[in-house]
Design a protein around this motif. Structure first.
Motif, PDB file in Angstrom:
ATOM      1  N   ALA A  83       0.830  -1.227   0.111  1.00 46.38           N
ATOM      2  CA  ALA A  83       0.038   0.040   0.042  1.00 46.38           C
ATOM      3  C   ALA A  83       0.835   1.280  -0.091  1.00 46.38           C
ATOM      4  O   ALA A  83       0.563   2.178  -0.612  1.00 46.38           O
ATOM      5  CB  ALA A  83      -0.968  -0.021   1.229  1.00 46.38           C
ATOM      6  N   LEU A  84       1.989   1.403   0.701  1.00 52.05           N
ATOM      7  CA  LEU A  84       2.941   2.253   0.943  1.00 52.05           C
ATOM      8  C   LEU A  84       3.468   2.683  -0.698  1.00 52.05           C
ATOM      9  O   LEU A  84       3.827   3.953  -0.910  1.00 52.05           O
ATOM     10  CB  LEU A  84       3.857   2.308   1.881  1.00 52.05           C
ATOM     11  N   PHE A  85       3.821   1.690  -1.020  1.00 55.31           N
ATOM     12  CA  PHE A  85       4.784   2.025  -2.442  1.00 55.31           C
ATOM     13  C   PHE A  85       3.827   1.572  -3.960  1.00 55.31           C
ATOM     14  O   PHE A  85       4.610   1.766  -4.918  1.00 55.31           O
ATOM     15  CB  PHE A  85       5.982   1.029  -2.478  1.00 55.31           C
ATOM     16  N   ASP A  86       2.721   0.949  -3.747  1.00 57.97           N
ATOM     17  CA  ASP A  86       1.952   0.634  -4.783  1.00 57.97           C
ATOM     18  C   ASP A  86       1.634   1.821  -5.750  1.00 57.97           C
ATOM     19  O   ASP A  86       1.015   2.865  -5.171  1.00 57.97           O
ATOM     20  CB  ASP A  86       0.709  -0.049  -4.451  1.00 57.97           C
ATOM     21  N   GLY A 128      14.849   2.906  -4.886  1.00 58.62           N
ATOM     22  CA  GLY A 128      14.182   2.956  -3.677  1.00 58.62           C
ATOM     23  C   GLY A 128      13.615   4.590  -3.082  1.00 58.62           C
ATOM     24  O   GLY A 128      12.394   4.485  -2.762  1.00 58.62           O
ATOM     25  N   VAL A 129      14.632   5.554  -3.181  1.00 64.63           N
ATOM     26  CA  VAL A 129      14.019   6.688  -2.909  1.00 64.63           C
ATOM     27  C   VAL A 129      13.082   7.377  -4.018  1.00 64.63           C
ATOM     28  O   VAL A 129      12.132   7.958  -3.400  1.00 64.63           O
ATOM     29  CB  VAL A 129      15.373   7.843  -2.946  1.00 64.63           C
ATOM     30  N   ALA A 130      13.246   6.825  -5.268  1.00 66.64           N
ATOM     31  CA  ALA A 130      12.340   7.547  -6.072  1.00 66.64           C
ATOM     32  C   ALA A 130      11.001   6.868  -5.866  1.00 66.64           C
ATOM     33  O   ALA A 130       9.745   7.690  -5.917  1.00 66.64           O
ATOM     34  CB  ALA A 130      12.757   7.200  -7.739  1.00 66.64           C
ATOM     35  N   LEU A 131      10.790   5.653  -5.465  1.00 65.90           N
ATOM     36  CA  LEU A 131       9.428   5.006  -5.181  1.00 65.90           C
ATOM     37  C   LEU A 131       8.998   5.660  -3.867  1.00 65.90           C
ATOM     38  O   LEU A 131       7.699   5.961  -3.788  1.00 65.90           O
ATOM     39  CB  LEU A 131       9.744   3.469  -5.047  1.00 65.90           C
ATOM     40  N   ALA A 164      11.143   1.302 -12.224  1.00 64.22           N
ATOM     41  CA  ALA A 164      10.778   0.998 -10.871  1.00 64.22           C
ATOM     42  C   ALA A 164       9.430   1.210 -10.910  1.00 64.22           C
ATOM     43  O   ALA A 164       8.742   0.573 -10.080  1.00 64.22           O
ATOM     44  CB  ALA A 164      11.749   1.802  -9.878  1.00 64.22           C
ATOM     45  N   PHE A 165       9.099   2.584 -11.362  1.00 58.43           N
ATOM     46  CA  PHE A 165       7.453   3.066 -11.148  1.00 58.43           C
ATOM     47  C   PHE A 165       6.699   1.776 -11.779  1.00 58.43           C
ATOM     48  O   PHE A 165       5.524   1.432 -11.480  1.00 58.43           O
ATOM     49  CB  PHE A 165       7.238   4.221 -11.820  1.00 58.43           C
ATOM     50  N   ALA A 166       7.167   1.258 -13.053  1.00 61.41           N
ATOM     51  CA  ALA A 166       6.415   0.467 -13.848  1.00 61.41           C
ATOM     52  C   ALA A 166       6.464  -1.002 -13.077  1.00 61.41           C
ATOM     53  O   ALA A 166       5.174  -1.466 -13.150  1.00 61.41           O
ATOM     54  CB  ALA A 166       6.897   0.123 -15.365  1.00 61.41           C
ATOM     55  N   GLU A 167       7.356  -1.370 -12.285  1.00 61.46           N
ATOM     56  CA  GLU A 167       7.334  -2.578 -11.734  1.00 61.46           C
ATOM     57  C   GLU A 167       6.321  -2.572 -10.636  1.00 61.46           C
ATOM     58  O   GLU A 167       5.490  -3.515 -10.276  1.00 61.46           O
ATOM     59  CB  GLU A 167       8.785  -2.915 -11.052  1.00 61.46           C
ATOM     60  N   TYR A 168       6.074  -1.358  -9.981  1.00 60.87           N
ATOM     61  CA  TYR A 168       5.203  -1.198  -9.011  1.00 60.87           C
ATOM     62  C   TYR A 168       3.644  -0.623  -9.314  1.00 60.87           C
ATOM     63  O   TYR A 168       2.951  -0.122  -8.723  1.00 60.87           O
ATOM     64  CB  TYR A 168       5.523  -0.315  -7.799  1.00 60.87           C
ATOM     65  N   ALA A 223       3.943   6.308   0.673  1.00 61.46           N
ATOM     66  CA  ALA A 223       4.920   6.670   1.954  1.00 61.46           C
ATOM     67  C   ALA A 223       5.304   7.856   1.996  1.00 61.46           C
ATOM     68  O   ALA A 223       5.864   8.044   3.116  1.00 61.46           O
ATOM     69  CB  ALA A 223       6.099   5.394   1.562  1.00 61.46           C
ATOM     70  N   SER A 224       5.245   8.824   1.025  1.00 61.53           N
ATOM     71  CA  SER A 224       5.870  10.110   1.311  1.00 61.53           C
ATOM     72  C   SER A 224       4.852  11.265   1.277  1.00 61.53           C
ATOM     73  O   SER A 224       4.786  12.246   1.236  1.00 61.53           O
ATOM     74  CB  SER A 224       7.012  10.540   0.187  1.00 61.53           C
ATOM     75  N   ASP A 225       3.601  10.750   2.002  1.00 61.65           N
ATOM     76  CA  ASP A 225       2.409  11.712   1.934  1.00 61.65           C
ATOM     77  C   ASP A 225       2.518  12.694   3.060  1.00 61.65           C
ATOM     78  O   ASP A 225       1.419  13.519   3.180  1.00 61.65           O
ATOM     79  CB  ASP A 225       1.280  10.892   2.056  1.00 61.65           C
TER      80      ASP A 225
END
Length: 256
Positions: A4-7, A230-233, A29-33, A239-241
């Motif tokens: 949920a945090l990174f989806d 990882g930081v971009a995700l 990375a974005f596409a993978e998630y 997770a960064s809300d």
């Protein structure tokens, strides 16, 4: 909880300079998630190859666009086409960059202007174009790619590109100022400041100074792709809300 945090399912990300290097790594990375991906750069062939590979590998929608980010007209056209193709843009990564290595006393004005036009003006123009859409939607995550070169001054024998360093320092402050201006609209604006990663832009510097760079790094290593992804995700997802206006150095401690 982790998913949920990174989806990023249901999100669309536009990554400038996404055809190669760090931009491509972030797009992957974005596409993978789960995010659909729009990539653009002046070299549309690289972007098309990236988009095709992402669609085949991750099963998300991906499109490629030709865009010189120093041109407001091209940015407007690119954003309009992406909105037509995807319907929305939730995440923007301002990654397109230029550099020019030269002693300050010999730096041509045209070189200085080119670097600032791409790195600073391009970040402003793309943020403005996509930001207007995000403000209408009441949501958006903007991630600017800065550099540790914009945090600390390197000796000329390691990095001799004052236009690049100056432009990245400007990107860092632009990030903070824009975050303050747009926080009330539901937009998050943060920056990543990579240290030395092996990319097309840095390969000549690393080839000449790898031993010195590694020796001076507290963690005694160069950057790796997963660290940046990882930081971009984190910055792109839930997770960064409660994070905005921050410049996160991904540099093994070299900016300390």
């Amino acid at each position: 909880m982790e998913k949920a945090l990174f989806d990023l399912s249901g999100r669309t990300a536009l990554v400038t300079g996404g055809g190669s290097g760090l931009g491509r790594s972030i797009a992957e990375a974005f596409a993978e998630y789960g995010a659909d991906i729009a990539v653009c750069s002046r070299k549309v062939e690289n972007c098309q190859e990236t988009a095709d590979w992402i669609e085949k590998t991750y099963g998300v929608k991906a499109k490629a666009y030709s865009c010189d980010v120093s041109s407001e007209e091209q940015i407007t056209q690119t954003v309009e086409r992406a909105l037509q193709d995807f319907g929305k843009i939730d995440i923007l990564v301002n990654n397109s960059g230029a550099t020019w290595g030269e002693y300050v006393q010999d730096m041509p004005l045209a070189a200085w202007q080119k670097v600032l036009n791409v790195n600073v003006t391009g970040t402003f123009l793309m943020s403005k174009a996509v930001g207007n859409h995000m403000i209408e939607n009441g949501y958006g995550k903007i991630i600017n790619i800065g550099s540790v070169a914009g945090i600390r001054a390197e000796p000329p024998e390691v990095l001799n590109a004052i236009g690049y360093s100056t432009s990245k320092a400007a990107v860092h402050h632009f990030t903070k100022d824009l975050a303050r201006k747009w926080a009330g609209h539901g937009l998050y604006v943060n920056a990543i400041a990579p240290g030395f990663f092996e990319t097309k832009m840095t390969k000549h510097v690393i080839a000449r100074n790898a031993e010195k760079i590694v020796h001076n790094n507290p963690m005694k290593k160069l950057g790796d792709t997963k660290s940046l992804q990882g930081v971009a995700l984190f910055l792109a997802g839930a997770a960064s809300d409660y994070v905005t206006g921050q410049v996160i150095a991904v540099d093994g401690g070299s900016s300390l």
